[in-house]
Design a protein around this motif. Structure first.
Motif, mmCIF file in Angstrom:
data_model
loop_
_atom_site.group_PDB
_atom_site.id
_atom_site.type_symbol
_atom_site.label_atom_id
_atom_site.label_comp_id
_atom_site.label_asym_id
_atom_site.label_seq_id
_atom_site.Cartn_x
_atom_site.Cartn_y
_atom_site.Cartn_z
ATOM 1 N N LEU A 113 13.205 -4.376 1.328
ATOM 2 C CA LEU A 113 13.584 -5.139 0.142
ATOM 3 C C LEU A 113 14.568 -6.254 0.494
ATOM 4 N N PRO A 114 14.201 -7.510 0.305
ATOM 5 C CA PRO A 114 15.142 -8.611 0.568
ATOM 6 C C PRO A 114 16.408 -8.513 -0.285
ATOM 7 N N THR A 115 16.316 -7.879 -1.462
ATOM 8 C CA THR A 115 17.508 -7.711 -2.292
ATOM 9 C C THR A 115 18.491 -6.732 -1.670
ATOM 10 N N ASP A 116 18.035 -5.874 -0.759
ATOM 11 C CA ASP A 116 18.949 -5.030 0.009
ATOM 12 C C ASP A 116 19.691 -5.854 1.057
ATOM 13 N N SER A 117 18.928 -6.495 1.924
ATOM 14 C CA SER A 117 19.540 -7.198 3.057
ATOM 15 C C SER A 117 20.386 -8.373 2.613
ATOM 16 N N ALA A 118 20.042 -8.997 1.476
ATOM 17 C CA ALA A 118 20.820 -10.142 1.002
ATOM 18 C C ALA A 118 22.255 -9.743 0.683
ATOM 19 N N MET A 119 22.461 -8.492 0.272
ATOM 20 C CA MET A 119 23.813 -8.053 -0.086
ATOM 21 C C MET A 119 24.723 -7.912 1.130
ATOM 22 N N ILE A 120 24.147 -7.879 2.338
ATOM 23 C CA ILE A 120 24.974 -7.831 3.546
ATOM 24 C C ILE A 120 24.757 -9.090 4.400
ATOM 25 N N GLY A 121 24.257 -10.143 3.754
ATOM 26 C CA GLY A 121 24.184 -11.438 4.406
ATOM 27 C C GLY A 121 23.068 -11.592 5.415
ATOM 28 N N LEU A 122 21.989 -10.811 5.271
ATOM 29 C CA LEU A 122 20.865 -10.899 6.206
ATOM 30 C C LEU A 122 19.608 -11.311 5.463
ATOM 31 N N ASN A 123 18.748 -12.096 6.125
ATOM 32 C CA ASN A 123 17.443 -12.432 5.555
ATOM 33 C C ASN A 123 16.356 -11.658 6.308
ATOM 34 N N PRO A 124 15.105 -11.700 5.833
ATOM 35 C CA PRO A 124 14.058 -10.908 6.476
ATOM 36 C C PRO A 124 13.830 -11.222 7.950
ATOM 37 N N THR A 125 14.046 -12.465 8.351
ATOM 38 C CA THR A 125 13.935 -12.776 9.782
ATOM 39 C C THR A 125 15.047 -12.095 10.566
ATOM 40 N N ASP A 126 16.266 -12.150 10.028
ATOM 41 C CA ASP A 126 17.390 -11.480 10.688
ATOM 42 C C ASP A 126 17.096 -9.993 10.894
ATOM 43 N N THR A 127 16.601 -9.346 9.863
ATOM 44 C CA THR A 127 16.431 -7.888 9.944
ATOM 45 C C THR A 127 15.386 -7.507 10.988
ATOM 46 N N ARG A 128 14.351 -8.310 11.129
ATOM 47 C CA ARG A 128 13.340 -7.992 12.133
ATOM 48 C C ARG A 128 13.873 -8.212 13.547
ATOM 49 N N GLU A 129 14.663 -9.243 13.720
ATOM 50 C CA GLU A 129 15.257 -9.468 15.043
ATOM 51 C C GLU A 129 16.280 -8.398 15.381
ATOM 52 N N LEU A 130 17.086 -7.999 14.397
ATOM 53 C CA LEU A 130 18.078 -6.951 14.623
ATOM 54 C C LEU A 130 17.432 -5.603 14.897
ATOM 55 N N LEU A 131 16.280 -5.346 14.283
ATOM 56 C CA LEU A 131 15.598 -4.085 14.530
ATOM 57 C C LEU A 131 15.309 -3.920 16.012
ATOM 58 N N ALA A 132 14.802 -4.952 16.650
ATOM 59 C CA ALA A 132 14.478 -4.861 18.076
ATOM 60 C C ALA A 132 15.733 -4.600 18.902
ATOM 61 N N GLU A 133 16.826 -5.297 18.585
ATOM 62 C CA GLU A 133 18.074 -5.100 19.331
ATOM 63 C C GLU A 133 18.628 -3.694 19.113
ATOM 64 N N ASN A 134 18.698 -3.284 17.865
ATOM 65 C CA ASN A 134 19.314 -1.996 17.550
ATOM 66 C C ASN A 134 18.475 -0.822 18.021
ATOM 67 N N LEU A 135 17.141 -0.957 17.976
ATOM 68 C CA LEU A 135 16.298 0.136 18.436
ATOM 69 C C LEU A 135 16.509 0.392 19.923
ATOM 70 N N ASP A 136 16.604 -0.664 20.699
ATOM 71 C CA ASP A 136 16.860 -0.497 22.133
ATOM 72 C C ASP A 136 18.172 0.249 22.372
ATOM 73 N N ILE A 137 19.192 -0.094 21.607
ATOM 74 C CA ILE A 137 20.488 0.572 21.756
ATOM 75 C C ILE A 137 20.394 2.035 21.350
ATOM 76 N N VAL A 138 19.755 2.310 20.220
ATOM 77 C CA VAL A 138 19.641 3.685 19.720
ATOM 78 C C VAL A 138 18.902 4.565 20.709
#
Length: 390
Positions: A113-138
Protein backbone atom coordinates in the motif's frame (compact mmCIF):
# COMPACT_ATOMS: atom_id res chain seq x y z
CA UNK A 1 7.60 -33.08 -5.32
CA UNK A 2 6.07 -33.77 -1.90
CA UNK A 3 2.34 -33.63 -1.16
CA UNK A 4 0.68 -30.33 -2.07
CA UNK A 5 0.19 -28.28 1.08
CA UNK A 6 -2.88 -26.12 1.69
CA UNK A 7 -3.12 -22.98 3.77
CA UNK A 8 -4.98 -19.73 4.35
CA UNK A 9 -3.77 -16.17 3.71
CA UNK A 10 -5.32 -13.39 5.82
CA UNK A 11 -4.39 -9.91 4.63
CA UNK A 12 -7.11 -9.53 6.08
CA UNK A 13 -9.97 -7.81 4.21
CA UNK A 14 -12.39 -6.57 6.90
CA UNK A 15 -14.97 -3.89 6.11
CA UNK A 16 -14.12 -0.59 7.86
CA UNK A 17 -16.50 0.68 10.49
CA UNK A 18 -16.93 -2.70 12.17
CA UNK A 19 -15.45 -3.75 15.52
CA UNK A 20 -11.74 -4.39 14.83
CA UNK A 21 -11.20 -6.34 18.06
CA UNK A 22 -14.00 -8.72 17.12
CA UNK A 23 -12.62 -9.07 13.58
CA UNK A 24 -9.15 -9.98 14.86
CA UNK A 25 -10.68 -12.47 17.29
CA UNK A 26 -12.54 -14.12 14.39
CA UNK A 27 -9.25 -14.36 12.50
CA UNK A 28 -7.64 -16.16 15.43
CA UNK A 29 -10.64 -18.45 15.87
CA UNK A 30 -10.52 -19.31 12.17
CA UNK A 31 -6.89 -20.38 12.53
CA UNK A 32 -7.92 -22.77 15.31
CA UNK A 33 -10.55 -24.17 12.94
CA UNK A 34 -8.00 -24.54 10.13
CA UNK A 35 -5.62 -26.34 12.47
CA UNK A 36 -8.36 -28.81 13.44
CA UNK A 37 -9.24 -29.38 9.78
CA UNK A 38 -5.66 -30.31 8.90
CA UNK A 39 -4.54 -27.24 6.97
CA UNK A 40 -0.78 -26.91 6.74
CA UNK A 41 -0.20 -23.17 6.92
CA UNK A 42 -1.76 -19.84 8.01
CA UNK A 43 -0.34 -16.50 6.84
CA UNK A 44 -0.97 -12.95 8.12
CA UNK A 45 -0.30 -9.68 6.31
CA UNK A 46 1.16 -6.34 7.40
CA UNK A 47 -0.62 -3.09 6.56
CA UNK A 48 -0.95 0.28 8.25
CA UNK A 49 -3.56 2.30 6.35
CA UNK A 50 -6.76 2.20 4.22
CA UNK A 51 -8.90 0.77 7.04
CA UNK A 52 -9.46 -2.73 5.64
CA UNK A 53 -6.26 -4.76 6.05
CA UNK A 54 -6.05 -4.11 9.79
CA UNK A 55 -3.20 -6.37 10.92
CA UNK A 56 -0.21 -4.11 11.60
CA UNK A 57 2.09 -6.89 12.81
CA UNK A 58 1.89 -10.44 11.45
CA UNK A 59 4.42 -11.43 14.12
CA UNK A 60 2.03 -10.46 16.93
CA UNK A 61 -0.86 -12.32 15.29
CA UNK A 62 1.29 -15.41 14.84
CA UNK A 63 2.42 -15.33 18.47
CA UNK A 64 -1.24 -15.22 19.57
CA UNK A 65 -2.42 -17.84 17.07
CA UNK A 66 0.40 -20.26 17.88
CA UNK A 67 -0.90 -20.57 21.44
CA UNK A 68 -4.29 -21.71 20.10
CA UNK A 69 -3.25 -23.82 17.13
CA UNK A 70 -0.51 -26.31 18.06
CA UNK A 71 0.18 -27.97 14.70
CA UNK A 72 -0.18 -25.56 11.79
CA UNK A 73 2.79 -23.55 10.43
CA UNK A 74 2.65 -19.75 10.26
CA UNK A 75 3.88 -17.31 7.65
CA UNK A 76 4.30 -13.55 7.67
CA UNK A 77 2.39 -12.62 4.55
CA UNK A 78 4.32 -10.50 4.35
CA UNK A 79 6.58 -8.54 6.64
CA UNK A 80 7.09 -5.29 4.70
CA UNK A 81 10.84 -5.49 5.11
CA UNK A 82 11.48 -2.11 3.51
CA UNK A 83 9.72 -0.38 6.41
CA UNK A 84 11.90 -1.89 9.14
CA UNK A 85 15.38 -1.90 10.57
CA UNK A 86 16.63 -5.23 9.15
CA UNK A 87 18.37 -6.11 12.42
CA UNK A 88 15.21 -5.81 14.49
CA UNK A 89 13.15 -7.59 11.81
CA UNK A 90 15.56 -10.55 11.90
CA UNK A 91 15.68 -10.50 15.70
CA UNK A 92 11.87 -10.56 16.01
CA UNK A 93 11.48 -13.41 13.53
CA UNK A 94 14.13 -15.45 15.34
CA UNK A 95 12.26 -14.98 18.61
CA UNK A 96 9.02 -15.96 16.87
CA UNK A 97 10.73 -19.08 15.55
CA UNK A 98 11.31 -20.11 19.16
CA UNK A 99 7.80 -19.18 20.33
CA UNK A 100 6.31 -21.36 17.58
CA UNK A 101 8.87 -24.17 18.07
CA UNK A 102 10.17 -23.85 14.53
CA UNK A 103 6.79 -23.32 12.83
CA UNK A 104 7.57 -19.88 11.38
CA UNK A 105 7.98 -18.96 7.70
CA UNK A 106 9.46 -15.50 7.13
CA UNK A 107 7.62 -14.00 4.17
CA UNK A 108 9.02 -10.67 3.01
CA UNK A 109 8.05 -8.04 0.48
CA UNK A 110 8.33 -4.32 -0.24
CA UNK A 111 4.89 -3.42 1.14
CA UNK A 112 1.83 -3.18 -1.09
CA UNK A 113 0.00 0.00 0.00
CA UNK A 114 1.56 3.34 -1.04
CA UNK A 115 -0.44 4.96 1.78
CA UNK A 116 1.68 2.90 4.19
CA UNK A 117 5.09 3.80 2.81
CA UNK A 118 4.17 7.46 2.27
CA UNK A 119 3.80 7.89 6.04
CA UNK A 120 7.50 7.08 6.49
CA UNK A 121 8.69 9.08 3.50
CA UNK A 122 9.12 6.22 1.02
CA UNK A 123 7.64 5.74 -2.46
CA UNK A 124 7.06 2.41 -4.24
CA UNK A 125 10.41 2.59 -6.02
CA UNK A 126 12.18 3.18 -2.71
CA UNK A 127 10.51 0.19 -1.08
CA UNK A 128 11.50 -2.19 -3.86
CA UNK A 129 15.11 -1.05 -3.77
CA UNK A 130 15.22 -1.27 0.02
CA UNK A 131 13.76 -4.77 -0.07
CA UNK A 132 16.80 -6.04 -1.97
CA UNK A 133 19.22 -4.33 0.44
CA UNK A 134 17.43 -5.38 3.60
CA UNK A 135 16.83 -8.96 2.49
CA UNK A 136 20.55 -9.48 1.94
CA UNK A 137 21.24 -8.17 5.44
CA UNK A 138 18.50 -10.28 7.06
CA UNK A 139 19.69 -13.49 5.41
CA UNK A 140 23.23 -12.87 6.66
CA UNK A 141 21.99 -12.17 10.19
CA UNK A 142 19.82 -15.28 10.25
CA UNK A 143 22.86 -17.30 9.16
CA UNK A 144 24.65 -16.10 12.28
CA UNK A 145 26.92 -13.54 10.63
CA UNK A 146 28.01 -10.24 12.14
CA UNK A 147 27.00 -7.44 9.80
CA UNK A 148 28.17 -3.88 9.19
CA UNK A 149 25.92 -2.13 6.68
CA UNK A 150 24.42 1.23 5.83
CA UNK A 151 21.20 1.70 3.87
CA UNK A 152 19.35 4.92 3.13
CA UNK A 153 17.24 4.38 6.28
CA UNK A 154 19.42 2.49 8.77
CA UNK A 155 23.00 1.79 9.80
CA UNK A 156 24.18 -1.47 11.39
CA UNK A 157 27.44 -1.61 13.33
CA UNK A 158 28.78 -4.97 14.46
CA UNK A 159 25.18 -6.23 14.35
CA UNK A 160 24.37 -9.82 15.22
CA UNK A 161 21.53 -11.89 16.67
CA UNK A 162 21.64 -13.26 20.19
CA UNK A 163 19.52 -16.33 19.39
CA UNK A 164 20.31 -19.27 17.12
CA UNK A 165 17.47 -20.84 15.11
CA UNK A 166 15.13 -23.19 16.95
CA UNK A 167 15.70 -25.90 14.31
CA UNK A 168 19.08 -26.68 12.70
CA UNK A 169 17.84 -25.78 9.22
CA UNK A 170 16.98 -22.25 10.30
CA UNK A 171 13.97 -20.12 9.44
CA UNK A 172 12.38 -20.65 6.00
CA UNK A 173 12.31 -17.43 3.98
CA UNK A 174 9.96 -16.57 1.13
CA UNK A 175 9.76 -13.50 -1.14
CA UNK A 176 6.42 -12.15 -2.35
CA UNK A 177 5.58 -11.55 -6.02
CA UNK A 178 2.51 -10.19 -7.80
CA UNK A 179 3.12 -9.86 -11.54
CA UNK A 180 6.59 -8.35 -12.02
CA UNK A 181 9.81 -10.43 -11.96
CA UNK A 182 11.17 -8.56 -8.89
CA UNK A 183 10.17 -11.25 -6.39
CA UNK A 184 11.35 -14.22 -8.45
CA UNK A 185 14.70 -12.49 -9.12
CA UNK A 186 15.33 -11.95 -5.41
CA UNK A 187 14.15 -15.45 -4.47
CA UNK A 188 16.44 -17.01 -7.05
CA UNK A 189 19.40 -14.81 -6.12
CA UNK A 190 19.23 -15.99 -2.50
CA UNK A 191 17.87 -19.51 -3.10
CA UNK A 192 14.74 -18.94 -0.97
CA UNK A 193 11.01 -19.52 -1.46
CA UNK A 194 8.55 -17.61 -3.65
CA UNK A 195 5.03 -16.48 -2.68
CA UNK A 196 2.86 -15.56 -5.67
CA UNK A 197 0.14 -13.41 -4.10
CA UNK A 198 -1.04 -12.38 -7.55
CA UNK A 199 -1.15 -15.93 -8.89
CA UNK A 200 -4.78 -15.53 -9.94
CA UNK A 201 -5.76 -11.95 -9.15
CA UNK A 202 -5.08 -10.75 -12.66
CA UNK A 203 -4.71 -12.45 -16.04
CA UNK A 204 -1.10 -11.25 -16.06
CA UNK A 205 -0.47 -12.90 -12.71
CA UNK A 206 -1.91 -16.19 -13.89
CA UNK A 207 -0.03 -16.12 -17.18
CA UNK A 208 3.18 -15.25 -15.34
CA UNK A 209 3.28 -18.40 -13.21
CA UNK A 210 5.63 -20.50 -15.32
CA UNK A 211 7.62 -17.38 -16.22
CA UNK A 212 8.11 -16.57 -12.53
CA UNK A 213 9.67 -19.94 -11.89
CA UNK A 214 11.86 -19.66 -14.96
CA UNK A 215 13.18 -16.31 -13.70
CA UNK A 216 13.80 -17.80 -10.26
CA UNK A 217 15.71 -20.78 -11.69
CA UNK A 218 17.79 -18.55 -13.97
CA UNK A 219 18.81 -16.25 -11.10
CA UNK A 220 19.50 -19.23 -8.83
CA UNK A 221 21.78 -20.82 -11.40
CA UNK A 222 23.59 -17.53 -11.95
CA UNK A 223 24.24 -17.24 -8.21
CA UNK A 224 25.10 -20.87 -7.52
CA UNK A 225 21.92 -21.52 -5.52
CA UNK A 226 19.58 -24.50 -5.56
CA UNK A 227 15.80 -24.02 -5.53
CA UNK A 228 12.90 -26.33 -4.77
CA UNK A 229 9.37 -26.11 -6.19
CA UNK A 230 8.19 -27.26 -2.76
CA UNK A 231 9.05 -23.72 -1.58
CA UNK A 232 6.78 -22.13 -4.20
CA UNK A 233 3.49 -20.90 -2.71
CA UNK A 234 0.46 -19.60 -4.62
CA UNK A 235 -2.51 -17.65 -3.24
CA UNK A 236 -5.98 -17.25 -4.75
CA UNK A 237 -9.57 -16.61 -3.63
CA UNK A 238 -12.14 -19.38 -3.17
CA UNK A 239 -15.60 -19.58 -1.65
CA UNK A 240 -17.16 -23.02 -1.76
CA UNK A 241 -20.62 -24.34 -0.89
CA UNK A 242 -22.59 -27.51 -1.66
CA UNK A 243 -23.97 -25.89 -4.82
CA UNK A 244 -22.88 -22.97 -6.98
CA UNK A 245 -26.22 -21.27 -6.31
CA UNK A 246 -25.58 -21.38 -2.57
CA UNK A 247 -22.03 -20.08 -2.98
CA UNK A 248 -23.20 -17.18 -5.15
CA UNK A 249 -25.90 -16.27 -2.62
CA UNK A 250 -23.47 -16.43 0.30
CA UNK A 251 -20.88 -14.06 -1.17
CA UNK A 252 -23.47 -11.32 -1.57
CA UNK A 253 -22.70 -10.69 2.11
CA UNK A 254 -19.39 -8.96 1.45
CA UNK A 255 -18.04 -9.21 -2.07
CA UNK A 256 -19.00 -5.63 -2.94
CA UNK A 257 -16.70 -4.27 -0.24
CA UNK A 258 -13.81 -6.39 -1.52
CA UNK A 259 -14.28 -5.11 -5.08
CA UNK A 260 -14.74 -1.51 -3.91
CA UNK A 261 -11.52 -1.74 -1.92
CA UNK A 262 -9.43 -2.71 -4.93
CA UNK A 263 -11.29 -0.47 -7.39
CA UNK A 264 -11.49 2.74 -5.36
CA UNK A 265 -9.49 2.61 -2.09
CA UNK A 266 -6.21 0.67 -2.32
CA UNK A 267 -3.75 2.27 -4.74
CA UNK A 268 -2.66 -1.17 -5.87
CA UNK A 269 -3.53 -1.46 -9.58
CA UNK A 270 -1.81 -4.83 -9.92
CA UNK A 271 -4.91 -6.29 -8.24
CA UNK A 272 -7.24 -5.22 -11.04
CA UNK A 273 -10.83 -6.43 -10.66
CA UNK A 274 -13.86 -5.61 -12.79
CA UNK A 275 -17.59 -5.38 -12.06
CA UNK A 276 -20.10 -2.69 -11.13
CA UNK A 277 -22.76 -4.84 -9.43
CA UNK A 278 -22.75 -8.07 -7.47
CA UNK A 279 -23.63 -10.49 -10.27
CA UNK A 280 -20.98 -8.97 -12.54
CA UNK A 281 -18.44 -9.30 -9.73
CA UNK A 282 -19.24 -12.96 -9.14
CA UNK A 283 -19.14 -13.72 -12.86
CA UNK A 284 -15.80 -11.91 -13.18
CA UNK A 285 -14.20 -14.03 -10.44
CA UNK A 286 -15.26 -17.27 -12.13
CA UNK A 287 -14.98 -16.33 -15.81
CA UNK A 288 -11.60 -14.58 -15.58
CA UNK A 289 -10.01 -17.45 -13.67
CA UNK A 290 -9.40 -15.13 -10.70
CA UNK A 291 -10.84 -17.69 -8.30
CA UNK A 292 -13.85 -19.86 -7.61
CA UNK A 293 -17.27 -19.06 -6.23
CA UNK A 294 -18.91 -22.43 -6.57
CA UNK A 295 -18.51 -26.08 -5.69
CA UNK A 296 -15.68 -28.36 -4.54
CA UNK A 297 -15.50 -29.74 -8.07
CA UNK A 298 -14.87 -26.26 -9.44
CA UNK A 299 -12.25 -25.65 -6.75
CA UNK A 300 -10.43 -28.86 -7.67
CA UNK A 301 -10.42 -27.79 -11.31
CA UNK A 302 -8.95 -24.39 -10.39
CA UNK A 303 -6.12 -25.91 -8.35
CA UNK A 304 -5.40 -28.34 -11.20
CA UNK A 305 -5.40 -25.45 -13.67
CA UNK A 306 -2.83 -23.61 -11.57
CA UNK A 307 -0.74 -26.77 -11.24
CA UNK A 308 -0.74 -27.25 -15.01
CA UNK A 309 0.03 -23.57 -15.68
CA UNK A 310 3.02 -23.72 -13.31
CA UNK A 311 4.63 -26.22 -15.70
CA UNK A 312 5.98 -28.54 -13.03
CA UNK A 313 4.00 -27.98 -9.87
CA UNK A 314 4.33 -25.96 -6.69
CA UNK A 315 4.42 -26.60 -2.96
CA UNK A 316 1.49 -24.84 -1.31
CA UNK A 317 -1.94 -23.46 -2.27
CA UNK A 318 -3.14 -20.65 -0.01
CA UNK A 319 -6.81 -19.68 0.09
CA UNK A 320 -6.96 -15.89 0.04
CA UNK A 321 -9.17 -14.68 2.89
CA UNK A 322 -11.71 -12.06 1.79
CA UNK A 323 -14.86 -11.86 3.98
CA UNK A 324 -17.04 -12.39 0.91
CA UNK A 325 -19.33 -14.55 3.06
CA UNK A 326 -20.36 -14.36 6.70
CA UNK A 327 -18.12 -16.10 9.26
CA UNK A 328 -20.24 -19.25 9.45
CA UNK A 329 -20.32 -19.79 5.69
CA UNK A 330 -16.61 -18.97 5.48
CA UNK A 331 -15.83 -21.70 8.02
CA UNK A 332 -18.01 -24.15 6.07
CA UNK A 333 -16.17 -23.26 2.86
CA UNK A 334 -12.88 -24.12 4.59
CA UNK A 335 -14.36 -27.43 5.72
CA UNK A 336 -15.43 -28.32 2.19
CA UNK A 337 -11.97 -27.53 0.84
CA UNK A 338 -10.47 -29.80 3.51
CA UNK A 339 -12.97 -32.59 2.87
CA UNK A 340 -13.38 -32.49 -0.89
CA UNK A 341 -10.36 -30.71 -2.43
CA UNK A 342 -7.26 -31.30 -0.34
CA UNK A 343 -7.43 -35.14 -0.46
CA UNK A 344 -7.29 -35.13 -4.26
CA UNK A 345 -3.92 -33.35 -4.22
CA UNK A 346 -2.44 -35.01 -1.15
CA UNK A 347 -2.72 -38.68 -2.13
CA UNK A 348 -5.59 -39.40 0.24
CA UNK A 349 -8.58 -39.57 -2.11
CA UNK A 350 -7.73 -42.27 -4.64
CA UNK A 351 -6.98 -45.07 -2.17
CA UNK A 352 -10.40 -44.80 -0.53
CA UNK A 353 -12.09 -44.47 -3.93
CA UNK A 354 -10.27 -47.59 -5.11
CA UNK A 355 -11.21 -49.47 -1.94
CA UNK A 356 -14.87 -48.52 -2.36
CA UNK A 357 -14.85 -49.47 -6.05
CA UNK A 358 -13.29 -52.86 -5.33
CA UNK A 359 -15.76 -53.58 -2.53
CA UNK A 360 -18.63 -52.71 -4.88
CA UNK A 361 -17.28 -54.96 -7.62
CA UNK A 362 -17.18 -58.03 -5.35
CA UNK A 363 -20.22 -57.19 -3.25
CA UNK A 364 -22.61 -59.65 -4.90
CA UNK A 365 -20.35 -62.64 -4.29
CA UNK A 366 -19.62 -61.67 -0.70
CA UNK A 367 -23.32 -60.97 -0.04
CA UNK A 368 -24.20 -64.45 -1.31
CA UNK A 369 -21.52 -65.96 0.90
CA UNK A 370 -22.90 -64.06 3.88
CA UNK A 371 -26.41 -65.36 3.29
CA UNK A 372 -25.11 -68.91 2.81
CA UNK A 373 -23.30 -68.61 6.13
CA UNK A 374 -26.48 -67.40 7.84
CA UNK A 375 -28.47 -70.26 6.31
CA UNK A 376 -25.88 -72.83 7.35
CA UNK A 377 -25.68 -71.58 10.93
CA UNK A 378 -29.48 -71.46 11.14
CA UNK A 379 -29.78 -75.09 10.00
CA UNK A 380 -27.01 -76.11 12.38
CA UNK A 381 -28.79 -74.46 15.30
CA UNK A 382 -32.09 -76.12 14.36
CA UNK A 383 -30.33 -79.48 14.26
CA UNK A 384 -28.86 -78.84 17.71
CA UNK A 385 -32.31 -78.01 19.10
CA UNK A 386 -33.82 -81.16 17.54
CA UNK A 387 -31.02 -83.30 19.00
CA UNK A 388 -31.54 -81.81 22.46
CA UNK A 389 -35.29 -82.51 22.37
CA UNK A 390 -34.97 -86.12 21.19
Amino acid sequence: MNRLRFGYFMAPFHAPGRNPAAALERDLALVEHLDELGYDEAWFGEHHSAGTEIIASPEIMIAAAAQRAPRIRFGTGVTSLSYHNPLWAADRIMMLDHLTRGRTIFGVGPGSLPTDSAMIGLNPTDTRELLAENLDIVIRLLRGETVDAKTRTHELINARLQLAPYTPGGVDITVAAVASPTGPRLAGTHGVGLLCIGATLSPDGFDALAHHWNVLEERAAANGKSVDRGQWTLAGPFHIAETEEEARAQVRYGIEHWFNYFQHVAAFPQMAVSGSHIDEMIDFINAAGIGVIGTPEQARAQVQRLWDQSNGGFGCMLLLGHDWANPQDTRRSCELIAQEVMPHFQGQAQSTLDAAAYAESVRAGHADAQMQAVDKMTLQYQAELAAAQS
